[in-house]
Design a protein around this motif. Structure first.
Motif, PDB file in Angstrom:
ATOM      1  N   ASP B  50      -1.101   2.836 -14.725  1.00  0.00           N
ATOM      2  CA  ASP B  50      -0.124   2.384 -15.706  1.00  0.00           C
ATOM      3  C   ASP B  50      -0.485   2.862 -17.101  1.00  0.00           C
ATOM      4  O   ASP B  50       0.351   3.401 -17.831  1.00  0.00           O
ATOM      5  N   HIS B  51      -1.749   2.663 -17.483  1.00  0.00           N
ATOM      6  CA  HIS B  51      -2.155   3.004 -18.841  1.00  0.00           C
ATOM      7  C   HIS B  51      -2.218   4.503 -19.052  1.00  0.00           C
ATOM      8  O   HIS B  51      -1.755   5.012 -20.069  1.00  0.00           O
ATOM      9  N   SER B  98       4.720  -0.552 -21.848  1.00  0.00           N
ATOM     10  CA  SER B  98       3.295  -0.239 -21.804  1.00  0.00           C
ATOM     11  C   SER B  98       2.639  -0.484 -23.154  1.00  0.00           C
ATOM     12  O   SER B  98       1.476  -0.865 -23.230  1.00  0.00           O
TER      13      SER B  98
END
Lengths: 247, 247, 247, 247
Positions: B50-51, B98
Motif C-alpha cells: 500500500d505504502h 494513502s
C-alpha cells in the motif's frame, strides 16, 4: 382561435414554437406527476404536485375535448366519439383518482394513472426525426408478421409447458396462473427461484422445457436484432449508391 | 530534459524502450496496488505494498503535473488546468486515502481508489496494434449512435417497468430504487430471487415486462455482436481485394 | 507385430476393422468406468466395474507406452518422453486411485479420474467425417484470435467488477474469490441468488455491471454462432459453384 | 360412405367445409378438455366436461380406427397396424384415464392425457398456408442436421459438467440426476438457486462451466434465429427477382 389551439395541442410542427413548447411542457408535467408515484407519496411536496398536475391534466383533457372535431373530422359527432378513443380513456382514468378524494378505496384506479406513462412515448415526437428511432420503428413494422407469429409461438409454448407441469406436480403449483408464471420466469431464463418443481418428474419437465424453450422464447429478440442490423445495412448501401463508396 | 521525461511518461512510442519500460512498470505497480484491495488488507505485505505503490503514484502524479504544459500545450496555464482533467482527478483521488492516515473514516474515499482500475485500460497501449482490439473499438465507434439510442431505450423500459410495479405492489418494493433494481435484475434475466413480486398483479406485470423486455435489453448485446461480425467480414473482403481470393 | 498393435491402438483407419473395434471397445469401457462415479459407488457392481475398468486402463496404458516410439518417432527416447505427454499424464492419474487402495485419503486424486472424461472426446474419432462437427471445429479455428480476445475481455470485465464490488461491500463478500464468483454468476445471467449485494452502493454497481456486462460476456457466444452460420453459407456457396444452383 | 368419413376426419382440404368444421370442432373439444386440467378439477362443470370430451375422443378414436385402411393403405392389416402408430397410442392413452374410473390410483396415467396437448399442434392445419409458419418449419428442416449436432453437443456438455460437479461435491448433489438438473438449470442461465455448489472447488467448476457453456447451449437458439433470417432474406430475393425491385 380554436383552430390555433388545436394546432398547439395536437399537431407536431417543428416550426411552430408554441406547439413545441406545449409538448415539452406537458412532458415535464407528466414526468413531475410520476414523482409522487416514485416516492410513494412521501415528501412534503407530493400532495401539492399531485393536485397541480391533476389540474393541468384536467385542463388538457378539456382542451382536447373542445378541439375533438378538428382531430376526428366528423363534425359534431366528434365530441361524443372522442371520449371513447383509447388515449382519451387513458386520459380520463388518469385524472379520475385525483378528482375523487377517497384515495384508499380507489387504489386500484390509481394504478391506471400509470397508463399515463404511455404518454411518455410522446417524447418520441421530439426526436422523431432521429434516424435511429425511425430505424427501430421500421424494423417493428417490417417484421410485424414474423414477430406476431414468433410471439404467438412463445406464448403457446409457455401455456403448454405450464399445463404439463401443473398436471405433473399439482402440489407445487396451486393454480394454473402459478404454472404460467413459473413457465414465463423459467423460459425467459430469469429464474427467481420463488417457485420451481421439486419432484423428479417436474425437474425432468423443467429441463426439457427450458432446453428447447429458450430457442423459441429467444426468437423475438433475435428477429428484432437481426432486422435492426438489416435495416442499418440497407441504409448504408443506399448511402453508398447515392454518395459513392466511403473510403 | 523535461521533454525527455514527458516522452517517457506520456508518449507511447514503440521504439522508445524507456517509455515502454515505464508503461510496463506502471502497469505492474497498478496490478500490485490492487492486491491489498483483493485480499482486503489481510496479509503481511499488504500495508507495505500500500505504502510503496502510494509513493510511486505520488511521484507519477508530480511528474505528470510538471510536464503538463507539454501535454496540454497551453503554456503556464497548463499547470492550473491539468489537475482538473478527469484522469488527474482520478489520480489524485486514488492517492488521497494513502496520504491521509485516518483510514477508517475515509473508507468512502478508499473506494475511489478503484477508479484507478480504469488505469488497467492502459494495458491496451501495449496491445493496441492488435487487430482484434482495434476491431472492437471500431465497432463501438461505428455503432455509437445506435448503441446510445438502444441503451436509452433499455434504460427507459427499465424505469417504466419499475414505476408500474412500484405502484402495483408497494408492499414488496419499499422505494423506487428497489423497483429499479428489481427491473434491472429481471430484464437482464439475472434474477437473483432476492426481490420479486408476490401479488397476482405484480406477477402479471413481471411476465409481460420480461417477455417484451428481454428483446429490448438484449439489443445492445446483439448490435455489438453483429457489428463485430460485420467488421470482420469487411476486413476479410478488403484482404481478398488486395491479395486475391484465398483458396 | 508391435507395428500392428500400434495401428490398432492409435491409428484411426476407417478400413481397419480391428482398430475400429478397439476404439469402440475403449469408448464403452470409458462410459462404463463413469457409471460408478455417476452412481457415487452405490450399487452391487460398482466396485467390480471399478476394478475391471482399472485393469483395462492399465493394460491400455502399458500398450501405448510400448508403442510410444512408433507414435513420437524419436527412437528409444520416446519411451521416456511419452509418460510426460499430456494425455499420458491424464491416463496415469486416472489409473492411480485404482492402484492405491487407500481410497478415503485419496479422494482428491479420485477427482482426477474425471479428467478421463476428456477421453470421451475420443468419440469424435468415430464421427470425425461428419460435416457438421468439422464445421464447428473450423469455426473455433478461424475465430481463434477473436475468441481469445473476447474471452480475455470477458474475464477482465469480471475481475474488475469483482474488485469494485469487493471494495464497496466487503461485508457481503468475504474474499476476492467470492466476489469473482458473484461477478461470473451475475454476468452470465445465471443468478442463483446465493450471493448478491445488499447495500445501495452494491446494488447500483450490480445494475451498471450487468447492463454493460452482458454485451461483453455474450460476445463469445455470438461470435461462435455467427461464425457457424458464416461457415454454413460458405459451404452452400461452394456447393452451388460446383453443382450449379439448387432449385 | 366410409370414404367420405375418412375425408372429413383425416384429409385437410380447404374446400371441404365439413372437413374444416370437424377440425375446428375437435380443436375446441381439445381446448375444452384442457380446462379441467388447468383448473385442477375444481369447478362445477369440470367432471361434466371431462366425461363429454372423453366420449367425443372415444368416438373420434373409433372413427379413425374404422377408416384406418384408407389412411395406411395396407388393406385389412391396417386395422391391426393403426393402434400401434404413435398418434393412435397417444389417443388411446389420453382416453384410458376417463374409461377407468379409479382416478386416484391412475394419476400417473392421467398425466398422459397431457400428451393430448400435442394435438394442439393440429391447430397448424388451419394456418398452414401462413407464410411465417412455413418459414419456421423450413428452418427446422434445413438446419436439421446442424440442430441435431448442436443439441447433441449441448447435452454432452451438460452431462460432462454434471459428472465433474458430482464427483467434486458429492455432499451437495445427492444423485447424478440432481447434478444433471443443476447443470441444465445453470447452463440455460435460468439459475433458480434451489441447488448450487457451496465448496470452492464446486464454485470454480461452476464458473468455468457456465463461461464456456453458455456459448454451446446458446448455439441451437442462435442457429434457429439465423436460419430464420436467412429464409426471410431468400424469400425477399425471390420476390425481387419475380416482381422487380421494391421501392
Amino acid at each position: 382561435m380554436r383552430k390555433r389551439l388545436y394546432e398547439v395541442i395536437e399537431v407536431a410542427d417543428e416550426k411552430d414554437n408554441l406547439s413545441k413548447f406545449y409538448d415539452v411542457f406537458m412532458m415535464i408535467v407528466i414526468v413531475c406527476s410520476l414523482v409522487p408515484i416514485a416516492t410513494k407519496g412521501v415528501g412534503l411536496f407530493s400532495p401539492i404536485i399531485d393536485h397541480v398536475t391533476a389540474v393541468i391534466f384536467i385542463i388538457d383533457y378539456l382542451l382536447r375535448l373542445v378541439t375533438a372535431d378538428l382531430k376526428l373530422k366528423k363534425g359534431a359527432k366528434s365530441f361524443c366519439l372522442y371520449p371513447i378513443t383509447p388515449m382519451a380513456i387513458i386520459d380520463l382514468l388518469s385524472i379520475l383518482p385525483s378528482i375523487i378524494a377517497v384515495s384508499e378505496a380507489l387504489r386500484i384506479l390509481k394504478v391506471l394513472r400509470l397508463l399515463r406513462t404511455l404518454k411518455v412515448f410522446r417524447v418520441f415526437k421530439v426526436i422523431r426525426y432521429s434516424k435511429s428511432i425511425s430505424i427501430i420503428i421500421n424494423v417493428f413494422k417490417r417484421q410485424k408478421e414474423s414477430l406476431l407469429v414468433v410471439c404467438g409461438l412463445a406464448v403457446g409454448y409457455i401455456l403448454i409447458s405450464a399445463l404439463i407441469v401443473l398436471s405433473v406436480e399439482p402440489e407445487t403449483f396451486p393454480t394454473f396462473f402459478d404454472a404460467v408464471y413459473w413457465a414465463t420466469v423459467s423460459l425467459t431464463t430469469v429464474g427467481y427461484g420463488d417457485i420451481y418443481p421439486v419432484s423428479m418428474a417436474g425437474k425432468i419437465i423443467t429441463m426439457c422445457s427450458t432446453l428447447f424453450g429458450i430457442a423459441i422464447v429467444a426468437l423475438p429478440a433475435g428477429i428484432v436484432t437481426a432486422g435492426y442490423m438489416d435495416e442499418l445495412n440497407k441504409i448504408r448501401k443506399e448511402k453508398v449508391d447515392k454518395d459513392g463508396p466511403e473510403v
